[in-house]
Design a protein around this motif. Structure first.
Motif, PDB file in Angstrom:
ATOM      1  N   THR A  45       5.231   7.919  -3.313  1.00  0.00           N
ATOM      2  CA  THR A  45       5.002   8.093  -1.873  1.00  0.00           C
ATOM      3  C   THR A  45       4.574   6.787  -1.226  1.00  0.00           C
ATOM      4  O   THR A  45       4.918   6.515  -0.079  1.00  0.00           O
ATOM      5  CB  THR A  45       3.979   9.200  -1.581  1.00  0.00           C
ATOM      6  OG1 THR A  45       2.749   8.897  -2.250  1.00  0.00           O
ATOM      7  CG2 THR A  45       4.501  10.561  -2.005  1.00  0.00           C
ATOM      8  N   SER A  46       3.844   5.971  -1.961  1.00  0.00           N
ATOM      9  CA  SER A  46       3.487   4.650  -1.452  1.00  0.00           C
ATOM     10  C   SER A  46       4.744   3.800  -1.284  1.00  0.00           C
ATOM     11  O   SER A  46       4.901   3.094  -0.286  1.00  0.00           O
ATOM     12  CB  SER A  46       2.512   3.971  -2.415  1.00  0.00           C
ATOM     13  OG  SER A  46       2.121   2.716  -1.923  1.00  0.00           O
ATOM     14  N   LEU A  47       5.633   3.888  -2.247  1.00  0.00           N
ATOM     15  CA  LEU A  47       6.910   3.175  -2.160  1.00  0.00           C
ATOM     16  C   LEU A  47       7.712   3.635  -0.941  1.00  0.00           C
ATOM     17  O   LEU A  47       8.224   2.812  -0.178  1.00  0.00           O
ATOM     18  CB  LEU A  47       7.713   3.390  -3.444  1.00  0.00           C
ATOM     19  CG  LEU A  47       9.080   2.718  -3.517  1.00  0.00           C
ATOM     20  CD1 LEU A  47       8.924   1.202  -3.527  1.00  0.00           C
ATOM     21  CD2 LEU A  47       9.823   3.199  -4.753  1.00  0.00           C
ATOM     22  N   CYS A  48       7.799   4.943  -0.739  1.00  0.00           N
ATOM     23  CA  CYS A  48       8.510   5.487   0.424  1.00  0.00           C
ATOM     24  C   CYS A  48       7.907   4.999   1.735  1.00  0.00           C
ATOM     25  O   CYS A  48       8.620   4.611   2.658  1.00  0.00           O
ATOM     26  CB  CYS A  48       8.496   7.015   0.410  1.00  0.00           C
ATOM     27  SG  CYS A  48       9.690   7.750  -0.666  1.00  0.00           S
ATOM     28  N   THR A  49       6.585   5.043   1.794  1.00  0.00           N
ATOM     29  CA  THR A  49       5.908   4.632   3.023  1.00  0.00           C
ATOM     30  C   THR A  49       6.116   3.143   3.276  1.00  0.00           C
ATOM     31  O   THR A  49       6.378   2.726   4.417  1.00  0.00           O
ATOM     32  CB  THR A  49       4.408   4.967   2.942  1.00  0.00           C
ATOM     33  OG1 THR A  49       4.261   6.358   2.627  1.00  0.00           O
ATOM     34  CG2 THR A  49       3.699   4.671   4.247  1.00  0.00           C
ATOM     35  N   ILE A 140      -2.554   4.451   1.056  1.00  0.00           N
ATOM     36  CA  ILE A 140      -2.640   3.053   0.623  1.00  0.00           C
ATOM     37  C   ILE A 140      -1.597   2.199   1.326  1.00  0.00           C
ATOM     38  O   ILE A 140      -1.898   1.109   1.821  1.00  0.00           O
ATOM     39  CB  ILE A 140      -2.530   2.949  -0.913  1.00  0.00           C
ATOM     40  CG1 ILE A 140      -3.825   3.461  -1.552  1.00  0.00           C
ATOM     41  CG2 ILE A 140      -2.229   1.515  -1.358  1.00  0.00           C
ATOM     42  CD1 ILE A 140      -3.788   3.595  -3.053  1.00  0.00           C
ATOM     43  N   SER A 141      -0.375   2.679   1.430  1.00  0.00           N
ATOM     44  CA  SER A 141       0.657   1.898   2.121  1.00  0.00           C
ATOM     45  C   SER A 141       0.345   1.757   3.594  1.00  0.00           C
ATOM     46  O   SER A 141       0.541   0.678   4.185  1.00  0.00           O
ATOM     47  CB  SER A 141       2.046   2.529   1.938  1.00  0.00           C
ATOM     48  OG  SER A 141       2.574   2.166   0.699  1.00  0.00           O
ATOM     49  N   ILE A 142      -0.134   2.804   4.233  1.00  0.00           N
ATOM     50  CA  ILE A 142      -0.490   2.709   5.644  1.00  0.00           C
ATOM     51  C   ILE A 142      -1.595   1.687   5.852  1.00  0.00           C
ATOM     52  O   ILE A 142      -1.538   0.853   6.751  1.00  0.00           O
ATOM     53  CB  ILE A 142      -0.881   4.093   6.200  1.00  0.00           C
ATOM     54  CG1 ILE A 142       0.358   4.982   6.320  1.00  0.00           C
ATOM     55  CG2 ILE A 142      -1.583   3.962   7.563  1.00  0.00           C
ATOM     56  CD1 ILE A 142       0.070   6.425   6.685  1.00  0.00           C
ATOM     57  N   ILE A 143      -2.606   1.719   4.993  1.00  0.00           N
ATOM     58  CA  ILE A 143      -3.715   0.753   5.086  1.00  0.00           C
ATOM     59  C   ILE A 143      -3.190  -0.667   4.907  1.00  0.00           C
ATOM     60  O   ILE A 143      -3.524  -1.577   5.673  1.00  0.00           O
ATOM     61  CB  ILE A 143      -4.834   1.082   4.071  1.00  0.00           C
ATOM     62  CG1 ILE A 143      -5.535   2.376   4.480  1.00  0.00           C
ATOM     63  CG2 ILE A 143      -5.815  -0.074   3.957  1.00  0.00           C
ATOM     64  CD1 ILE A 143      -6.440   2.946   3.407  1.00  0.00           C
ATOM     65  N   ILE A 144      -2.348  -0.863   3.900  1.00  0.00           N
ATOM     66  CA  ILE A 144      -1.811  -2.206   3.644  1.00  0.00           C
ATOM     67  C   ILE A 144      -0.985  -2.694   4.830  1.00  0.00           C
ATOM     68  O   ILE A 144      -1.144  -3.825   5.300  1.00  0.00           O
ATOM     69  CB  ILE A 144      -0.975  -2.214   2.349  1.00  0.00           C
ATOM     70  CG1 ILE A 144      -1.905  -2.111   1.130  1.00  0.00           C
ATOM     71  CG2 ILE A 144      -0.109  -3.474   2.256  1.00  0.00           C
ATOM     72  CD1 ILE A 144      -1.185  -1.919  -0.186  1.00  0.00           C
ATOM     73  N   TYR A 145      -0.115  -1.848   5.354  1.00  0.00           N
ATOM     74  CA  TYR A 145       0.795  -2.282   6.408  1.00  0.00           C
ATOM     75  C   TYR A 145       0.139  -2.349   7.796  1.00  0.00           C
ATOM     76  O   TYR A 145       0.637  -3.030   8.670  1.00  0.00           O
ATOM     77  CB  TYR A 145       2.044  -1.402   6.438  1.00  0.00           C
ATOM     78  CG  TYR A 145       3.057  -1.868   5.433  1.00  0.00           C
ATOM     79  CD1 TYR A 145       4.029  -2.791   5.792  1.00  0.00           C
ATOM     80  CD2 TYR A 145       3.019  -1.430   4.124  1.00  0.00           C
ATOM     81  CE1 TYR A 145       4.953  -3.253   4.856  1.00  0.00           C
ATOM     82  CE2 TYR A 145       3.935  -1.891   3.191  1.00  0.00           C
ATOM     83  CZ  TYR A 145       4.896  -2.798   3.563  1.00  0.00           C
ATOM     84  OH  TYR A 145       5.806  -3.257   2.647  1.00  0.00           O
ATOM     85  N   THR A 146      -0.963  -1.663   7.987  1.00  0.00           N
ATOM     86  CA  THR A 146      -1.609  -1.743   9.298  1.00  0.00           C
ATOM     87  C   THR A 146      -2.732  -2.769   9.339  1.00  0.00           C
ATOM     88  O   THR A 146      -3.140  -3.190  10.414  1.00  0.00           O
ATOM     89  CB  THR A 146      -2.167  -0.368   9.730  1.00  0.00           C
ATOM     90  OG1 THR A 146      -3.077   0.104   8.747  1.00  0.00           O
ATOM     91  CG2 THR A 146      -1.044   0.629   9.946  1.00  0.00           C
TER      92      THR A 146
END
Length: 149
Positions: A45-49, A140-146
């Motif tokens: 899901t992190s990969l998808c995000t 985690i992906s949202i945090i990283i990308y934002t």
């Protein structure tokens, strides 16, 4: 990078969660399968995000990643979870058989029982573990990308 971090984070967080539930510290959980949250679900899901952030949700790459994620999470709750249940039963059957043989032949002096390795019973996940892993990966992906990218 987000997917790899999600795997390590989900694997690490299993240790304190297990400790809170059982009051036992088990560092082997960091390298084991199964448990809360699902690191497989967190990773896909992190990969998808991350792919959604990089290429958009209308990209073919996002579609492929999403199908991949669904297959991985379905497998985690289906086939692998059932295989773990079967391993529990097989381990019990092996123990019962060993007890039977020991009682009938009085094998108390033999130490071969110690050499028999039990099948791994934590292969898959309960649906809540997969769900929490998925939320972990997305977060985690949202945090990283934002915040970072």
């Amino acid at each position: 990078m987000a997917a790899l971090f999600s795997i390590f984070f989900a694997q690490f967080v299993k240790i304190p969660i297990h400790y809170l539930m059982t009051r036992q510290l088990d560092w082997k959980l960091f390298t084991s399968t199964g448990g809360m949250p699902s690191s497989h679900s967190a990773a896909v899901t992190s990969l998808c995000t991350a792919i959604a952030y990089e290429t958009g949700i209308d990209s073919p790459l996002f579609a492929v990643a999403t199908v991949f994620a669904v297959i991985v999470m379905f497998d985690a709750t289906g086939v692998r979870f059932q295989a773990g249940k079967q391993a529990l039963i097989i381990n019990q059957m092996r123990a019962d058989f060993q007890n039977f043989v020991a009682q009938t032949k009085e094998w108390s002096h033999m130490k071969n029982e110690e050499k028999i390795e039990e099948l791994k019973t934590l292969l898959g996940h309960k649906p809540i573990e997969v769900f929490m892993g998925a939320l972990t990966g997305i977060a985690i992906s949202i945090i990283i990308y934002t915040t970072i990218v």
